[in-house]
Design an enzyme around this catalytic site. Sequence first.
Site, PDB file in Angstrom:
ATOM      1  N   GLY A   1       0.541  -1.130  -0.054  1.00 27.93           N
ATOM      2  CA  GLY A   1      -0.348  -0.126   0.377  1.00 27.93           C
ATOM      3  C   GLY A   1       0.947   1.295  -0.451  1.00 27.93           C
ATOM      4  CE  LYS A   2       6.242   0.142  -2.263  1.00 32.31           C
ATOM      5  NZ  LYS A   2       6.627  -1.029  -2.182  1.00 32.31           N
ATOM      6  CB  THR A   3       1.685   3.036  -4.559  1.00 29.94           C
ATOM      7  OG1 THR A   3       2.507   3.301  -5.213  1.00 29.94           O
ATOM      8  CG2 THR A   3       1.039   4.786  -5.549  1.00 29.94           C
TER       9      THR A   3
ATOM     10  CE  LYS B   1       7.682   2.795  -7.640  1.00 28.56           C
ATOM     11  NZ  LYS B   1       7.250   1.882  -6.379  1.00 28.56           N
TER      12      LYS B   1
ATOM     13  CB  THR C   1      11.907   2.426  -1.866  1.00 27.26           C
ATOM     14  OG1 THR C   1      10.726   1.141  -1.011  1.00 27.26           O
ATOM     15  CG2 THR C   1      12.400   2.534  -1.372  1.00 27.26           C
ATOM     16  CB  ALA C   2      10.944  -0.841  -6.102  1.00 30.05           C
TER      17      ALA C   2
END
EC number: 6.3.3.3
Length: 198
Positions: A13-15, A31, A94-95
């Site tokens: 749920g970072k975005t 990003k 981050t990814a």
Amino acid sequence: MKIYVVGIHTGAGKTHFSAAFCEAFGYDYFKLIQAGSPKDSDFVAKFSPKTYIFKEGVFMQTPASPHAGKKLENLSYKGLELTLPQSENLLIETAGGLFTPLDEKTTMIDYIVTFKHPCVLVGRYYLGSINHTLLSLKALDSREIPLIALVMMGERDEHFDSFIQSYAKVKIVHLPFFTESDFKAKSTECKKAFDSIL
């Protein structure tokens, strides 16, 4: 202030959090590495159209681990040479999770250690999330990476919260996943929660 948004795993749920936080505090968005489309920056732009969005550090078409996408697309970059944009208030998403590869030799947490700024750890409730959360918290702590808060996405789980707070003694912020109709309300909730933390 620069803030990393890191996850306990891919799809935490970072975005969603990034969009709400940028809207609430007027932060710019960056990003670090984008693997696949649609871009996470597109999601942030849709929900928080006033947010200034920097071009991602690396973009690859392949929706896979960056080290694999890099090889498949014959990309040439070194993860620890990616530079952060100049911004007084920057959210850096981050990814994947903390140990998701950045290139063939380094991970997201290696980058954070090299260019150290406080972070927000994002997780969601599911069977196994206690383990993933505690491992992530331990990884951050052992590397002396400042933690602002643990943000848990989705419907609140009191059993999870009570154990994590008792065991790890961290501040937990709750943020439900949102739709276009309730985004403003959720962003306001986010602001209220972080006003006392930042």
